[in-house]
Design a protein around this motif. Sequence first.
Motif, PDB file in Angstrom:
ATOM      1  N   ASP A  91       0.852  -1.190   0.000  1.00 56.05           N
ATOM      2  CA  ASP A  91       0.000   0.000   0.000  1.00 56.05           C
ATOM      3  C   ASP A  91       0.885   1.236   0.000  1.00 56.05           C
ATOM      4  OD1 ASP A  91       0.885   0.439   2.629  1.00 56.05           O
ATOM      5  OD2 ASP A  91      -0.944  -0.377   3.531  1.00 56.05           O
ATOM      6  N   THR A  92       0.318   2.385   0.257  1.00 55.45           N
ATOM      7  CA  THR A  92       1.050   3.642   0.138  1.00 55.45           C
ATOM      8  C   THR A  92       2.066   3.868   1.253  1.00 55.45           C
ATOM      9  OG1 THR A  92      -0.827   4.724   1.223  1.00 55.45           O
ATOM     10  CG2 THR A  92      -0.770   4.780  -1.178  1.00 55.45           C
ATOM     11  N   GLU A  93       2.081   3.016   2.267  1.00 50.72           N
ATOM     12  CA  GLU A  93       3.051   3.145   3.356  1.00 50.72           C
ATOM     13  C   GLU A  93       4.298   2.289   3.134  1.00 50.72           C
ATOM     14  OE1 GLU A  93       2.907   5.207   6.055  1.00 50.72           O
ATOM     15  OE2 GLU A  93       1.222   6.084   4.978  1.00 50.72           O
ATOM     16  N   ALA A  94       4.345   1.509   2.075  1.00 50.17           N
ATOM     17  CA  ALA A  94       5.508   0.661   1.810  1.00 50.17           C
ATOM     18  C   ALA A  94       6.739   1.524   1.541  1.00 50.17           C
ATOM     19  CB  ALA A  94       5.243  -0.246   0.621  1.00 50.17           C
ATOM     20  N   PRO A  95       7.917   1.116   2.023  1.00 47.13           N
ATOM     21  CA  PRO A  95       9.136   1.894   1.761  1.00 47.13           C
ATOM     22  C   PRO A  95       9.427   1.990   0.271  1.00 47.13           C
ATOM     23  CG  PRO A  95       9.498   0.274   3.499  1.00 47.13           C
ATOM     24  CD  PRO A  95       8.164  -0.050   2.895  1.00 47.13           C
ATOM     25  N   GLN A  96      10.066   3.070  -0.112  1.00 51.18           N
ATOM     26  CA  GLN A  96      10.471   3.244  -1.502  1.00 51.18           C
ATOM     27  C   GLN A  96      11.489   2.175  -1.894  1.00 51.18           C
ATOM     28  OE1 GLN A  96      12.032   7.137  -0.975  1.00 51.18           O
ATOM     29  NE2 GLN A  96      10.143   8.186  -1.575  1.00 51.18           N
ATOM     30  N   ARG A  97      11.379   1.677  -3.130  1.00 52.64           N
ATOM     31  CA  ARG A  97      12.362   0.743  -3.694  1.00 52.64           C
ATOM     32  C   ARG A  97      12.497   1.056  -5.175  1.00 52.64           C
ATOM     33  NH1 ARG A  97      11.263  -5.435  -1.984  1.00 52.64           N
ATOM     34  NH2 ARG A  97      13.086  -5.698  -3.326  1.00 52.64           N
ATOM     35  N   PRO A  98      13.204   2.139  -5.512  1.00 51.80           N
ATOM     36  CA  PRO A  98      13.283   2.553  -6.918  1.00 51.80           C
ATOM     37  C   PRO A  98      13.994   1.512  -7.769  1.00 51.80           C
ATOM     38  CG  PRO A  98      14.872   3.763  -5.590  1.00 51.80           C
ATOM     39  CD  PRO A  98      14.001   3.015  -4.628  1.00 51.80           C
ATOM     40  N   ASP A  99      13.533   1.405  -9.015  1.00 58.69           N
ATOM     41  CA  ASP A  99      14.102   0.389  -9.903  1.00 58.69           C
ATOM     42  C   ASP A  99      15.144   0.954 -10.870  1.00 58.69           C
ATOM     43  OD1 ASP A  99      12.437   1.782 -11.674  1.00 58.69           O
ATOM     44  OD2 ASP A  99      10.873   0.252 -11.646  1.00 58.69           O
ATOM     45  N   THR A 100      15.274   2.284 -10.934  1.00 58.73           N
ATOM     46  CA  THR A 100      16.126   2.945 -11.926  1.00 58.73           C
ATOM     47  C   THR A 100      16.504   4.333 -11.410  1.00 58.73           C
ATOM     48  OG1 THR A 100      14.041   3.619 -12.941  1.00 58.73           O
ATOM     49  CG2 THR A 100      15.226   1.830 -14.040  1.00 58.73           C
ATOM     50  N   PHE A 101      17.367   5.019 -12.137  1.00 57.83           N
ATOM     51  CA  PHE A 101      17.604   6.433 -11.838  1.00 57.83           C
ATOM     52  C   PHE A 101      16.308   7.225 -12.010  1.00 57.83           C
ATOM     53  CE2 PHE A 101      22.156   5.543 -13.320  1.00 57.83           C
ATOM     54  CZ  PHE A 101      22.647   5.476 -12.024  1.00 57.83           C
ATOM     55  N   TYR A 102      15.505   6.835 -12.987  1.00 55.56           N
ATOM     56  CA  TYR A 102      14.206   7.481 -13.198  1.00 55.56           C
ATOM     57  C   TYR A 102      13.331   7.328 -11.955  1.00 55.56           C
ATOM     58  CZ  TYR A 102       9.492   8.166 -15.076  1.00 55.56           C
ATOM     59  OH  TYR A 102       8.203   8.580 -15.281  1.00 55.56           O
ATOM     60  N   GLY A 103      13.274   6.109 -11.431  1.00 51.53           N
ATOM     61  CA  GLY A 103      12.515   5.881 -10.203  1.00 51.53           C
ATOM     62  C   GLY A 103      13.107   6.625  -9.021  1.00 51.53           C
ATOM     63  N   LEU A 104      14.427   6.721  -8.988  1.00 50.36           N
ATOM     64  CA  LEU A 104      15.085   7.471  -7.913  1.00 50.36           C
ATOM     65  C   LEU A 104      14.682   8.937  -7.942  1.00 50.36           C
ATOM     66  CD1 LEU A 104      17.246   7.309  -5.624  1.00 50.36           C
ATOM     67  CD2 LEU A 104      18.931   7.973  -7.367  1.00 50.36           C
ATOM     68  N   ALA A 105      14.533   9.501  -9.129  1.00 44.50           N
ATOM     69  CA  ALA A 105      14.078  10.889  -9.243  1.00 44.50           C
ATOM     70  C   ALA A 105      12.682  11.053  -8.659  1.00 44.50           C
ATOM     71  CB  ALA A 105      14.093  11.326 -10.709  1.00 44.50           C
ATOM     72  N   LYS A 106      11.823  10.055  -8.848  1.00 45.83           N
ATOM     73  CA  LYS A 106      10.482  10.110  -8.262  1.00 45.83           C
ATOM     74  C   LYS A 106      10.565  10.051  -6.737  1.00 45.83           C
ATOM     75  CE  LYS A 106       8.487  10.234 -12.278  1.00 45.83           C
ATOM     76  NZ  LYS A 106       7.857  11.491 -12.762  1.00 45.83           N
ATOM     77  N   CYS A 107      11.445   9.222  -6.209  1.00 46.53           N
ATOM     78  CA  CYS A 107      11.633   9.164  -4.750  1.00 46.53           C
ATOM     79  C   CYS A 107      12.130  10.506  -4.224  1.00 46.53           C
ATOM     80  CB  CYS A 107      12.628   8.062  -4.395  1.00 46.53           C
ATOM     81  SG  CYS A 107      12.062   6.385  -4.750  1.00 46.53           S
ATOM     82  N   PHE A 108      13.089  11.098  -4.937  1.00 46.25           N
ATOM     83  CA  PHE A 108      13.604  12.408  -4.535  1.00 46.25           C
ATOM     84  C   PHE A 108      12.478  13.439  -4.456  1.00 46.25           C
ATOM     85  CE2 PHE A 108      14.965  16.608  -6.123  1.00 46.25           C
ATOM     86  CZ  PHE A 108      15.813  16.987  -5.095  1.00 46.25           C
ATOM     87  N   ALA A 109      11.620  13.477  -5.479  1.00 43.53           N
ATOM     88  CA  ALA A 109      10.544  14.463  -5.492  1.00 43.53           C
ATOM     89  C   ALA A 109       9.528  14.178  -4.395  1.00 43.53           C
ATOM     90  CB  ALA A 109       9.869  14.480  -6.861  1.00 43.53           C
TER      91      ALA A 109
END
Length: 280
Positions: free
Chosen positions: A124-142
């Motif tokens: 659900d929305t409380e799960a920790p971030q686990r980015p799959d790419t630099f693109y996903g990492l940018a989403k985590c950063f934002a």
Amino acid sequence: MKKIVLTGAHGALGTVLRGPLSRMADTLLSTDIAGPPKTLMDNETWVHADLSDYAQIAPLLEGAEMVVHFGAIVDEKPFEELLGPNFVGAYNIWEAAHQHGLRRVVYASSIHAVGLWETNAGIDTEAPQRPDTFYGLAKCFAEDLGRMYWEKRGLEAVCLRILSCTPEPQNARALGTWLSHRDLVQLVTRAIETPQTGFTVAFGVSGNDRAPVSNARVPFLGYRPKDNAENWAPSLLAMARPDPMDPAQACLGGPFASVPLGESGVAGIRAMSTGERDGT
């Protein structure tokens, strides 16, 4: 509202949103590094601007109440190529929103912020971030930027982790991940109209029987999806069956979960089904 700003207005999803957003404000200011389109809405102003340049972006937010931030490179690239539009661009939007006293940022995050979670994990929305790419990492950063600006500066944010947004589901994976255009418009509308949001993360997914993620923790947004990918199940399941050992099939990020860092994930999606556009 007097004014809404839409970034990424020339993109696939920004194009879908321009009409609905124009009906929610006296003025819609649309901006993109591309464009303008052939026609504008009656109350729409178009400004060509580079997200990575604060001097170009900041003045656009003056007088606005909310910014719907959908601008970004929408694929995995080397970090250096994503740094300006996806990382610095997000900072520029939040900082300009703060400086001009906006109430809220509605942000197009992505499933790729949690793309290495297993599809069957039922997060659900409380799960920790686990980015799959630099693109996903940018989403985590934002997303983290949005939380910090809310907690330190009182600027609200709704971060929409969009899965696969297309007119129709394109492959067997999309039986779970599909977000219809109609449901996208509803989700963004709810993110704008909800009286108070603080910092909120929500998944951009339709009411699919096989949806791999849950919005159960954010009922206050009032998002009630109308569409269900299951209607396409017979034809989609007749296509190639997924390999459960392939990270591109077993993880939420799809092909983004299996590509080397810096290499295109969209290319893998196109190999699965012609024309699918995953996330934003």
